[in-house]
Design an enzyme around this catalytic site. Structure first.
Site, PDB file in Angstrom:
ATOM      1  N   LYS A 137       0.858  -1.197   0.000  1.00  0.00           N
ATOM      2  CA  LYS A 137       0.000   0.000   0.000  1.00  0.00           C
ATOM      3  C   LYS A 137       0.887   1.238   0.000  1.00  0.00           C
ATOM      4  CE  LYS A 137      -3.731  -2.445   2.371  1.00  0.00           C
ATOM      5  NZ  LYS A 137      -4.539  -2.573   3.600  1.00  0.00           N
ATOM      6  N   LYS A 169      -2.991 -14.988  -1.505  1.00  0.00           N
ATOM      7  CA  LYS A 169      -4.013 -14.333  -0.700  1.00  0.00           C
ATOM      8  C   LYS A 169      -5.372 -14.981  -0.951  1.00  0.00           C
ATOM      9  CE  LYS A 169      -3.474 -10.330   0.849  1.00  0.00           C
ATOM     10  NZ  LYS A 169      -3.528  -8.868   1.090  1.00  0.00           N
ATOM     11  N   ASP A 224      -5.433 -13.657   8.676  1.00  0.00           N
ATOM     12  CA  ASP A 224      -6.182 -12.508   8.177  1.00  0.00           C
ATOM     13  C   ASP A 224      -7.390 -12.215   9.057  1.00  0.00           C
ATOM     14  OD1 ASP A 224      -7.037 -10.461   6.401  1.00  0.00           O
ATOM     15  OD2 ASP A 224      -8.463 -11.867   5.503  1.00  0.00           O
TER      16      ASP A 224
END
Length: 285
Positions: A137, A169, A224
């Protein structure tokens, strides 16, 4: 091309594009009022407490534009600075000092802001084994210097981009048809391409965690959006067999609680995606 060569190439291209963006066909303000032979010097003044980063980049910017500029450094990357500190002095053609000022400041303020924020997170984790990771990011085009700033602040680069590590992911797993299929295809691909890359897989619940450990062939597991209680349980289940990374929903207030669960890493997008620059100025002296 290896990772370091890729980084060097991208930084050189960033500097070239940044000068093209800022100067265009000429800095007409400087050219109209400053003689080409005029010599002088300017100093970088820190205007806010924080962690200094970007000194080496500043020297590279100055020397890319004008190799004859002479930079004398007093404070180096990674040092904690106070308002009023003088980081360095640059001597040479005044036209060069004026034309490089804005790019150097933009880079140093951004990098120092990231390093300052990262140092805050690193200090919050002192006494635990957990390291803070950055993410992808980042500001498009600025990733190399933003990730360098994280390292200067004491953090760890998760990966530079999509090319230097495998990270399976949730979307990869879903599109591939499940965890086992994703890991199997990953190993087939690496073998076919003769590549040696670390493999990480993201899991969303305990069933996926169990499956990932059962399939194996991975280096790290990303938990996650696990809450603190479930993170503790996951650490117990893994029992040191794989590196563990916590990600998602973690704030600075809860950072220490997650670290004390025993994870190896906590990834924090906020290190790069929403950081305030550290205030500084470049003044004639």
């Amino acid at each position: 091309m290896n990772v370091q060569e890729t980084k060097e190439q991208l930084i050189a291209e960033l500097i070239r594009l940044a000068f093209a963006e800022d100067i265009g066909d000429g800095d007409h303000t400087t050219l109209c009022c400053i003689p080409a032979t005029e010599m002088g010097k300017s100093q970088l003044i820190v205007k806010e407490d924080g962690v200094l980063a970007g000194v080496e980049m500043a020297e590279r910017i100055f020397h890319t534009f004008d190799p004859d500029l002479k930079m004398t450094t007093f404070i180096h990357d990674g040092a904690e600075v106070k308002k009023g500190d003088i980081a360095f002095v640059v001597e040479g053609k005044v036209q060069s000092l004026l034309q490089t000022e804005r790019l150097m400041l933009n880079v140093m303020q951004r990098m120092s802001g990231i390093a300052t924020t990262t140092r805050k997170y690193v200090k919050a984790l002192e006494g635990t084994k957990t390291r803070v990771l950055d993410t992808r990011k980042t500001t498009p085009g600025l990733r190399m210097i933003e990730k360098e700033a994280v390292k200067i602040g004491g953090g760890v680069n998760h990966r530079i981009g999509l090319f230097d590590m495998i990270l399976l992911k949730d979307n990869h797993v879903d599109f591939a048809g499940g965890i086992e299929a994703a890991i199997t295809r990953c190993h087939q691909y690496l073998k076919e391409k003769n590549k040696d890359l670390k493999i990480e897989i993201e899991v969303r619940n305990f069933d996926e965690l169990q499956e990932a450990m059962h399939v194996g062939g991975i280096d790290r597991i990303m938990l996650d959006n696990f809450n603190i209680e479930n993170t503790k349980k996951a650490v117990e289940m893994v029992a040191g067999r794989y590196e563990l990374e916590s990600s998602g929903g973690i704030t600075f207030a809860t950072l220490r609680d997650y670290a004390e669960c025993g994870v190896d890493y906590i990834s924090v997008g906020a290190l790069t995606h929403s950081v305030k620059g550290l205030d500084m100025s470049f003044k004639a002296c």
